[in-house]
Design a protein around this motif. Structure first.
Motif, short mmCIF file in Angstrom:
data_model
loop_
_atom_site.label_atom_id
_atom_site.label_comp_id
_atom_site.label_asym_id
_atom_site.label_seq_id
_atom_site.Cartn_x
_atom_site.Cartn_y
_atom_site.Cartn_z
N THR A 2 0.50 -1.40 -0.11
CA THR A 2 0.01 -0.03 -0.16
C THR A 2 0.80 1.15 -0.02
N PRO A 3 2.06 1.35 0.80
CA PRO A 3 2.59 2.58 0.64
C PRO A 3 3.44 2.87 -0.45
N ILE A 4 3.80 1.82 -1.38
CA ILE A 4 4.55 2.02 -2.48
C ILE A 4 3.56 2.52 -3.64
N VAL A 5 2.38 1.79 -3.73
CA VAL A 5 1.36 2.22 -4.70
C VAL A 5 0.79 3.65 -4.53
N GLY A 6 0.87 3.86 -2.99
CA GLY A 6 0.09 5.18 -2.32
C GLY A 6 1.04 6.22 -3.07
N ILE A 7 2.44 6.20 -2.91
CA ILE A 7 3.49 7.12 -3.49
C ILE A 7 3.40 7.34 -4.86
N PRO A 30 -8.19 5.24 -6.21
CA PRO A 30 -7.23 4.24 -6.57
C PRO A 30 -6.37 3.58 -5.09
N LEU A 31 -6.61 4.29 -4.14
CA LEU A 31 -5.66 3.98 -2.97
C LEU A 31 -6.78 2.99 -2.19
N LEU A 32 -8.03 3.42 -2.22
CA LEU A 32 -9.00 2.56 -1.43
C LEU A 32 -9.06 1.12 -2.29
N ALA A 33 -8.98 1.23 -3.91
CA ALA A 33 -9.07 -0.16 -4.53
C ALA A 33 -7.88 -0.85 -4.35
N ALA A 34 -6.64 -0.26 -4.17
CA ALA A 34 -5.63 -1.03 -3.68
C ALA A 34 -5.85 -1.76 -2.43
N THR A 35 -6.06 -0.84 -1.62
CA THR A 35 -6.38 -1.49 -0.09
C THR A 35 -7.33 -2.71 -0.12
N GLY A 102 -11.69 18.78 -15.82
CA GLY A 102 -10.29 18.30 -15.56
C GLY A 102 -10.47 17.07 -14.33
N THR A 103 -11.32 17.66 -13.57
CA THR A 103 -11.63 16.54 -12.17
C THR A 103 -12.21 15.39 -13.05
N TYR A 104 -13.33 15.40 -13.91
CA TYR A 104 -13.87 14.38 -14.38
C TYR A 104 -13.03 13.47 -15.04
N VAL A 105 -12.18 13.97 -15.64
CA VAL A 105 -10.94 13.14 -16.74
C VAL A 105 -10.06 12.52 -15.51
N VAL A 106 -9.51 13.34 -14.58
CA VAL A 106 -8.76 12.70 -13.78
C VAL A 106 -9.34 11.38 -12.94
N LEU A 107 -10.60 11.62 -12.35
CA LEU A 107 -11.54 10.71 -11.71
C LEU A 107 -11.66 9.51 -12.69
N SER A 108 -12.04 9.80 -14.09
CA SER A 108 -12.23 8.54 -14.88
C SER A 108 -11.19 7.96 -15.31
N SER A 109 -10.09 8.60 -15.47
CA SER A 109 -8.73 7.87 -16.06
C SER A 109 -8.34 7.13 -14.86
N SER A 110 -8.40 7.78 -13.54
CA SER A 110 -7.96 6.91 -12.41
C SER A 110 -8.75 5.77 -12.17
N LEU A 111 -10.07 5.67 -12.28
CA LEU A 111 -10.85 4.61 -12.40
C LEU A 111 -10.60 3.45 -13.18
N ALA A 112 -10.21 4.04 -14.36
CA ALA A 112 -10.24 2.96 -15.64
C ALA A 112 -8.80 2.17 -15.34
N LEU A 113 -7.84 3.15 -14.72
CA LEU A 113 -6.53 2.60 -14.79
C LEU A 113 -6.48 1.41 -13.15
N THR A 114 -7.16 1.87 -12.20
CA THR A 114 -7.59 0.95 -11.35
C THR A 114 -8.00 -0.25 -11.45
N VAL A 115 -9.12 -0.07 -12.29
CA VAL A 115 -9.91 -1.64 -12.90
C VAL A 115 -8.97 -2.23 -13.80
N ALA A 116 -8.19 -1.64 -14.62
CA ALA A 116 -7.24 -2.21 -15.31
C ALA A 116 -6.15 -3.02 -14.80
N LEU A 117 -5.68 -2.39 -13.84
CA LEU A 117 -4.59 -2.88 -12.80
C LEU A 117 -5.10 -4.26 -12.00
N PHE A 118 -6.35 -3.77 -11.53
CA PHE A 118 -7.08 -5.05 -10.85
C PHE A 118 -7.36 -6.17 -11.75
N ALA A 119 -7.67 -5.95 -12.95
CA ALA A 119 -7.77 -7.11 -13.88
C ALA A 119 -6.58 -8.04 -13.95
#
Length: 131
Positions: A2-7, A30-35, A102-119
């Motif tokens: 968690t700390p490495i992913v968080g950084i 993304p940190l919640l998803a990693a946890t 910009g907030t929506y773009v960052v939110l959607s891209s972080s969600l997409a990256l989180t889902v892809a990494l989780f898969a």
């Protein structure tokens, strides 16, 4: 884990987010998803700690401490960027990437990256369990 992913998340969020609110959102989701992935990993007895670890209050307290430190790091990095930009008399605002958009773009891209990494994580766990 968690700390490495968080950084890494803090560095990316502080660099990409258009405002402080977007930094917080781009860090916490993304940190919640990693946890959750780490907790599931430990609960399934795939981790190095016993599954009983996730039932202890100390595990969740440590996760909250890590989340608060990572969020503070991301906000601090954003403030350093803002101060440096003000000193150099330039703006961090990008017209196509500012405000709510910009907030929506960052939110959607972080969600997409989180889902892809989780898969990918699930896929590697499935490959590791086959004989």
């Amino acid at each position: 884990m968690t700390p490495i992913v968080g950084i890494i998340i803090a560095l990316l969020a502080s660099w990409l987010a258009p405002n402080t609110r977007a930094v917080v959102v781009a860090v916490l989701i993304p940190l919640l998803a990693a946890t959750l992935a780490q907790t599931w990993d430990l609960g399934a007895d795939w981790g190095s700690n016993p599954p009983s670890t996730i039932r202890q209050a100390s595990y969740w307290i440590v996760q909250l401490i890590i989340a608060s430190i990572v969020t503070a790091l991301a906000i601090g990095l954003r403030q350093v960027r803002l101060r440096r930009a003000a000193r150099d008399d330039r703006s961090l605002a990008r017209p196509a990437y500012s405000g709510r958009r910009g907030t929506y773009v960052v939110l959607s891209s972080s969600l997409a990256l989180t889902v892809a990494l989780f898969a990918c994580w699930i896929w590697t766990k499935a490959l590791g369990d086959t004989p």
